[in-house]
Design a protein around this motif. Sequence first.
Motif, PDB file in Angstrom:
ATOM      1  N   TRP A   3      -7.938   0.902  -3.830  1.00  0.00           N
ATOM      2  CA  TRP A   3      -8.724  -0.313  -4.056  1.00  0.00           C
ATOM      3  C   TRP A   3      -8.551  -1.225  -2.857  1.00  0.00           C
ATOM      4  O   TRP A   3      -7.538  -1.131  -2.142  1.00  0.00           O
ATOM      5  CB  TRP A   3      -8.255  -0.989  -5.338  1.00  0.00           C
ATOM      6  CG  TRP A   3      -9.264  -1.893  -5.994  1.00  0.00           C
ATOM      7  CD1 TRP A   3      -9.088  -3.216  -6.287  1.00  0.00           C
ATOM      8  CD2 TRP A   3     -10.568  -1.552  -6.480  1.00  0.00           C
ATOM      9  NE1 TRP A   3     -10.197  -3.710  -6.925  1.00  0.00           N
ATOM     10  CE2 TRP A   3     -11.125  -2.702  -7.049  1.00  0.00           C
ATOM     11  CE3 TRP A   3     -11.338  -0.361  -6.482  1.00  0.00           C
ATOM     12  CZ2 TRP A   3     -12.403  -2.732  -7.617  1.00  0.00           C
ATOM     13  CZ3 TRP A   3     -12.601  -0.389  -7.042  1.00  0.00           C
ATOM     14  CH2 TRP A   3     -13.128  -1.554  -7.595  1.00  0.00           C
ATOM     15  N   GLU A   4      -9.543  -2.092  -2.665  1.00  0.00           N
ATOM     16  CA  GLU A   4      -9.506  -2.963  -1.499  1.00  0.00           C
ATOM     17  C   GLU A   4      -8.851  -4.304  -1.827  1.00  0.00           C
ATOM     18  O   GLU A   4      -9.055  -4.843  -2.909  1.00  0.00           O
ATOM     19  CB  GLU A   4     -10.944  -3.198  -1.036  1.00  0.00           C
ATOM     20  CG  GLU A   4     -11.053  -3.810   0.325  1.00  0.00           C
ATOM     21  CD  GLU A   4     -12.514  -3.997   0.715  1.00  0.00           C
ATOM     22  OE1 GLU A   4     -13.124  -3.010   1.172  1.00  0.00           O
ATOM     23  OE2 GLU A   4     -13.034  -5.111   0.549  1.00  0.00           O
ATOM     24  N   SER A  16      -9.631  -7.062   2.390  1.00  0.00           N
ATOM     25  CA  SER A  16     -10.439  -6.138   3.210  1.00  0.00           C
ATOM     26  C   SER A  16      -9.645  -4.959   3.769  1.00  0.00           C
ATOM     27  O   SER A  16     -10.030  -4.372   4.782  1.00  0.00           O
ATOM     28  CB  SER A  16     -11.145  -6.876   4.355  1.00  0.00           C
ATOM     29  OG  SER A  16     -11.992  -7.873   3.841  1.00  0.00           O
ATOM     30  N   PRO A  24      -7.552  -1.164   2.673  1.00  0.00           N
ATOM     31  CA  PRO A  24      -7.454  -0.184   1.593  1.00  0.00           C
ATOM     32  C   PRO A  24      -6.013   0.008   1.104  1.00  0.00           C
ATOM     33  O   PRO A  24      -5.088   0.102   1.918  1.00  0.00           O
ATOM     34  CB  PRO A  24      -7.957   1.102   2.268  1.00  0.00           C
ATOM     35  CG  PRO A  24      -7.564   0.951   3.698  1.00  0.00           C
ATOM     36  CD  PRO A  24      -7.616  -0.534   4.012  1.00  0.00           C
ATOM     37  N   ASN A  79      -2.010   0.991   6.738  1.00  0.00           N
ATOM     38  CA  ASN A  79      -2.631  -0.187   7.334  1.00  0.00           C
ATOM     39  C   ASN A  79      -1.977  -0.618   8.649  1.00  0.00           C
ATOM     40  O   ASN A  79      -2.183  -1.747   9.116  1.00  0.00           O
ATOM     41  CB  ASN A  79      -2.650  -1.332   6.313  1.00  0.00           C
ATOM     42  CG  ASN A  79      -3.657  -1.066   5.205  1.00  0.00           C
ATOM     43  OD1 ASN A  79      -4.864  -1.053   5.449  1.00  0.00           O
ATOM     44  ND2 ASN A  79      -3.172  -0.814   3.999  1.00  0.00           N
TER      45      ASN A  79
END
Length: 294
Positions: A87-88, A91, A93, A173
């Motif tokens: 889910w984001e 912005s 993931p 990320n």
Amino acid sequence: MRDADLIQPETTRLAALKQLGEAFREVGIETAQRDARLLTLDAAGLTHAQLIQAPRERLGDQAAAKLREHVRRRLTREPVARILGEWEFWSLPFTLAPDVLVPRPDSETVVAAALLALKERRNASDGLRVLDLGTGSGCLLVALLTELKGATGVGVDLAPQAVETARFNAARNGVADRAEFTESDWAQAITGQFDLVVSNPPYIANAVIEGLEPEVKQHDPRLALAGGPDGLDAYRAIAQALPGILAPDGVVALEIGSDQAESVPAIYRAAGYAVEGPFADFGARPRAIVLRRT
Ligand code: GLN
């Protein structure tokens, strides 16, 4: 379409969207059409642009089979986020696991409040230390580290699977080299002082949980929701931990329940902190507070 029988390899993308939307509305899912779109895109491996460019393409065997399985799960009120497995948030993931809360857009309020509270130090974030108590998916810490390029962070969670998931998300990320994750009951396993402490602790009063929607009650981990008889247990535990972990000029940003705009600040004022906020979420409800030592 309860058993998703209507989704066949010959079904067009557009027909699938319509059928899913109707099926979801029928069982009272509020985000029926959005869910239909997200699940169809995932099953067919499409971007939104690709879907609108060729809405009358047929699904084919693989996508139809995958979509039938998605629909079956959604009709049991499993959240779309868990079906997709990610889910984001901010912005970015985030990969999910059963032991982590699905990141909520409302929790972005905590990230925004923390960045605002640090504003004068944000550009010179070199050496800034961030601690996330009950990190779950790691969403708060990872989002903050992507904004504070010179900062390092520690994320703790009581659930081993959450620790692992948060570590994975830091790598996913691009902040793994600045983030550490460890199992800890609040700050028990933590030493050292932090310039920023953040938390989205469990804050639902135990008795209220049964009345929550099935997506939350049946699929979010109890440990991440249940705040004790009055919903405030975690805030009291954090208040006890803060003197040992907060740098003298450190700031704290906490998520709160929308009905806790009085009760949570009262705990921290009594413990000698200045309280800023509450800051409102996207639904204009109180959602975050900032604390400083007085
Ligand atoms: N915001 C979540 C909900 O309302 C609760 C998360 C929490 O307890 N921190 O479902």
